[in-house]
Design a protein around this motif. Structure first.
Motif, PDB file in Angstrom:
ATOM      1  N   SER A  99     -47.354  -7.015  55.090  1.00 52.88           N
ATOM      2  CA  SER A  99     -47.539  -5.823  54.096  1.00 52.88           C
ATOM      3  C   SER A  99     -46.372  -5.425  53.485  1.00 52.88           C
ATOM      4  CB  SER A  99     -48.261  -4.785  54.851  1.00 52.88           C
ATOM      5  OG  SER A  99     -49.415  -4.912  55.403  1.00 52.88           O
ATOM      6  N   ILE A 100     -45.274  -5.350  54.013  1.00 45.98           N
ATOM      7  CA  ILE A 100     -44.077  -5.078  53.549  1.00 45.98           C
ATOM      8  C   ILE A 100     -43.618  -6.471  52.351  1.00 45.98           C
ATOM      9  CG2 ILE A 100     -41.596  -4.907  53.966  1.00 45.98           C
ATOM     10  CD1 ILE A 100     -42.242  -3.522  56.684  1.00 45.98           C
ATOM     11  N   GLN A 101     -43.868  -7.531  52.625  1.00 46.09           N
ATOM     12  CA  GLN A 101     -43.449  -8.469  51.747  1.00 46.09           C
ATOM     13  C   GLN A 101     -44.302  -8.314  50.610  1.00 46.09           C
ATOM     14  OE1 GLN A 101     -41.026 -10.482  51.888  1.00 46.09           O
ATOM     15  NE2 GLN A 101     -40.507  -9.423  53.612  1.00 46.09           N
ATOM     16  N   ILE A 102     -45.771  -8.014  50.788  1.00 47.37           N
ATOM     17  CA  ILE A 102     -46.594  -7.785  49.521  1.00 47.37           C
ATOM     18  C   ILE A 102     -46.055  -6.810  48.716  1.00 47.37           C
ATOM     19  CG2 ILE A 102     -48.869  -7.090  48.706  1.00 47.37           C
ATOM     20  CD1 ILE A 102     -49.939  -8.924  51.097  1.00 47.37           C
ATOM     21  N   LEU A 103     -45.600  -5.567  49.462  1.00 47.57           N
ATOM     22  CA  LEU A 103     -45.094  -4.273  48.777  1.00 47.57           C
ATOM     23  C   LEU A 103     -43.845  -4.654  47.768  1.00 47.57           C
ATOM     24  CD1 LEU A 103     -45.355  -1.265  48.169  1.00 47.57           C
ATOM     25  CD2 LEU A 103     -43.997  -0.940  50.218  1.00 47.57           C
ATOM     26  N   LEU A 104     -43.021  -5.336  48.443  1.00 46.25           N
ATOM     27  CA  LEU A 104     -41.679  -5.836  47.973  1.00 46.25           C
ATOM     28  C   LEU A 104     -41.839  -6.627  46.676  1.00 46.25           C
ATOM     29  CD1 LEU A 104     -39.394  -5.971  51.098  1.00 46.25           C
ATOM     30  CD2 LEU A 104     -39.701  -4.225  49.456  1.00 46.25           C
ATOM     31  N   SER A 105     -42.806  -7.495  46.786  1.00 44.73           N
ATOM     32  CA  SER A 105     -43.155  -8.486  45.656  1.00 44.73           C
ATOM     33  C   SER A 105     -43.763  -7.976  44.494  1.00 44.73           C
ATOM     34  CB  SER A 105     -43.996  -9.855  46.215  1.00 44.73           C
ATOM     35  OG  SER A 105     -45.278  -9.203  46.589  1.00 44.73           O
ATOM     36  N   SER A 106     -44.669  -7.005  44.601  1.00 45.27           N
ATOM     37  CA  SER A 106     -45.175  -6.488  43.315  1.00 45.27           C
ATOM     38  C   SER A 106     -46.099  -5.179  43.733  1.00 45.27           C
ATOM     39  CB  SER A 106     -46.331  -7.670  42.815  1.00 45.27           C
ATOM     40  OG  SER A 106     -46.992  -7.120  41.750  1.00 45.27           O
ATOM     41  N   LEU A 107     -46.222  -4.371  42.618  1.00 38.27           N
ATOM     42  CA  LEU A 107     -47.198  -3.137  42.602  1.00 38.27           C
ATOM     43  C   LEU A 107     -47.632  -3.155  41.516  1.00 38.27           C
ATOM     44  CD1 LEU A 107     -45.292  -0.326  44.359  1.00 38.27           C
ATOM     45  CD2 LEU A 107     -47.388  -1.225  44.925  1.00 38.27           C
ATOM     46  N   GLU A 108     -47.460  -4.158  40.533  1.00 40.27           N
ATOM     47  CA  GLU A 108     -47.606  -3.828  39.152  1.00 40.27           C
ATOM     48  C   GLU A 108     -49.201  -3.946  38.746  1.00 40.27           C
ATOM     49  OE1 GLU A 108     -44.800  -6.011  36.664  1.00 40.27           O
ATOM     50  OE2 GLU A 108     -43.316  -5.095  37.823  1.00 40.27           O
ATOM     51  N   THR A 109     -49.930  -4.854  39.629  1.00 43.70           N
ATOM     52  CA  THR A 109     -51.329  -4.936  39.459  1.00 43.70           C
ATOM     53  C   THR A 109     -52.253  -4.040  40.169  1.00 43.70           C
ATOM     54  OG1 THR A 109     -51.921  -6.548  40.931  1.00 43.70           O
ATOM     55  CG2 THR A 109     -50.973  -7.395  38.844  1.00 43.70           C
ATOM     56  N   PRO A 110     -53.496  -3.724  39.637  1.00 46.09           N
ATOM     57  CA  PRO A 110     -54.074  -2.788  40.437  1.00 46.09           C
ATOM     58  C   PRO A 110     -54.835  -3.612  41.760  1.00 46.09           C
ATOM     59  CG  PRO A 110     -54.868  -2.904  38.039  1.00 46.09           C
ATOM     60  CD  PRO A 110     -53.854  -3.671  38.068  1.00 46.09           C
TER      61      PRO A 110
END
Length: 153
Positions: A99-110
């Motif tokens: 989850s942390i990796q996903i957060l760090l990689s991108s928050l730009e798309t809905p």
């Protein structure tokens, strides 16, 4: 060495399970940073320092004064209690790390934001489950029953 019930309680160890709630601090801190990172991407960078640690490593690397009591209590905890707790911890560590990796990689798309909301809820559920193991509110058979229900879906 065996510790008295009083010594265990002073170290925040549940005498019945041999587990301490202080381990949950590793996850609660990550949840707090995760929530802030979802709203303020600059805060997400704070999660780069989060490190996966199993129960014993967490206490060995901490400044916790009574870590020897905590580690020994864990090592002598009932096998089925410790095994169920360790399984939950492994799942939590995997979930938090990914989850942390996903957060760090991108928050730009809905879609990413929705995925992160789902993961945040899962992270909170896992901390609640770990807490239940620590306090002896989950038995191995309860976990097995939940696994059976989960398998149906």
């Amino acid at each position: 060495m065996t510790y008295s019930e009083q010594q265990l309680r002073e170290a925040n160890v549940n005498p019945a399970t041999g587990l301490a709630t202080d381990y949950l601090n590793l996850f609660n801190e990550a949840i707090m940073l995760f929530e802030m990172g979802m709203d303020m991407p600059d805060m997400a960078e704070e999660l780069m320092d989060w490190q996966r640690r199993d129960y014993v490593s967490h206490f060995e690397k901490s400044g916790f004064e009574q870590k020897d009591v905590v580690v020994r209590a864990y090592q002598t905890a009932p096998g089925e209690v410790r095994a169920a707790f360790d399984d939950c911890c492994d799942k939590a560590l995997d979930t938090f790390e990914s989850s942390i990796q996903i957060l760090l990689s991108s928050l730009e798309t809905p879609v990413a934001h929705e995925e992160l909301e789902t993961r945040l809820a899962e992270m909170k559920e896992l901390v609640t489950e770990m807490d239940s193991h620590i306090h002896g509110r989950v038995k191995a058979s309860d976990s097995d029953a939940q696994s059976a229900v989960d398998a149906l879906f």
